[in-house]
Enzyme design. Sequence first.
Site, PDB file in Angstrom:
ATOM      1  N   ARG A 107      76.387 111.816  19.053  1.00 43.20           N
ATOM      2  CA  ARG A 107      77.669 112.016  18.382  1.00 43.20           C
ATOM      3  C   ARG A 107      77.953 110.936  17.363  1.00 43.20           C
ATOM      4  O   ARG A 107      79.015 110.927  16.746  1.00 43.20           O
ATOM      5  CB  ARG A 107      78.798 112.061  19.421  1.00 43.20           C
ATOM      6  N   LYS A 135      73.490 121.042  34.194  1.00 42.88           N
ATOM      7  CA  LYS A 135      74.757 120.351  33.952  1.00 42.88           C
ATOM      8  C   LYS A 135      75.875 121.392  33.981  1.00 42.88           C
ATOM      9  O   LYS A 135      75.768 122.431  33.334  1.00 42.88           O
ATOM     10  CB  LYS A 135      74.688 119.667  32.590  1.00 42.88           C
ATOM     11  N   GLU A 174      73.229 108.149  29.526  1.00 48.27           N
ATOM     12  CA  GLU A 174      73.081 109.248  28.567  1.00 48.27           C
ATOM     13  C   GLU A 174      73.754 108.831  27.265  1.00 48.27           C
ATOM     14  O   GLU A 174      74.967 108.648  27.207  1.00 48.27           O
ATOM     15  CB  GLU A 174      73.731 110.527  29.097  1.00 48.27           C
TER      16      GLU A 174
END
Length: 208
Positions: free
Chosen positions: A45, A129, A41
């Site tokens: 950011r 999640k 993943e």
Amino acid sequence: MSKMRELMQVSPVIPVVAIEDAANAVPLAQALLDGGIAVIEVTLRTAAALDAIAAIAEQCPDMCVGAGTVWTEAQAHAVIDAGAQFVVSPGISMPVYHVCGERDCPILPGCQTTSEVAQWAALGLDAVKFFPAQYAGGVGALKSFMAVFPDMWFCPTGGISLANAADYLALKAVPCVGGSWIVDNALVAAGDWSAISDSARKAGVLAE
């Protein structure tokens, strides 16, 4: 079985990474593959995230690359265009959910409360999640969720480490966890890919 559930069974740990330099994306992905982990993943950011996703998707066909920290409709389209094979959001974002539905891209949306899990279940999702897992009740909270939502699968992320990952993976509704500890930024900066492969190997046996 949903496509997201299939992806959750690729590895007991999904490395969650923030790639500062897209030139490191392919060597990093290869190091993880060499260590037995075939899913990653890449979080949005950093400014290099989209280029990193595109490079992995194009040059590492054996790696299942997903995009994390996806909040907006534009971001969802951008990561799918770049080659992301699944999308992860930290919390509820209906625009992201709708884009993923329209473009047939698996989504792993974030949740922290019973109401949030219920919302995703009502929309027909069977995997979410749990974030930030360690700070939102940990294993105990997940056991409570499992009693109410027996058909839901969870990927705990946030505060997960080599020390506690096995506690989560022992739960039958937890096929995998998300963790940043596998990919040490200092090792990436140093180009120490063998050390990252070793870290991946240790993570890969956690569910055994």
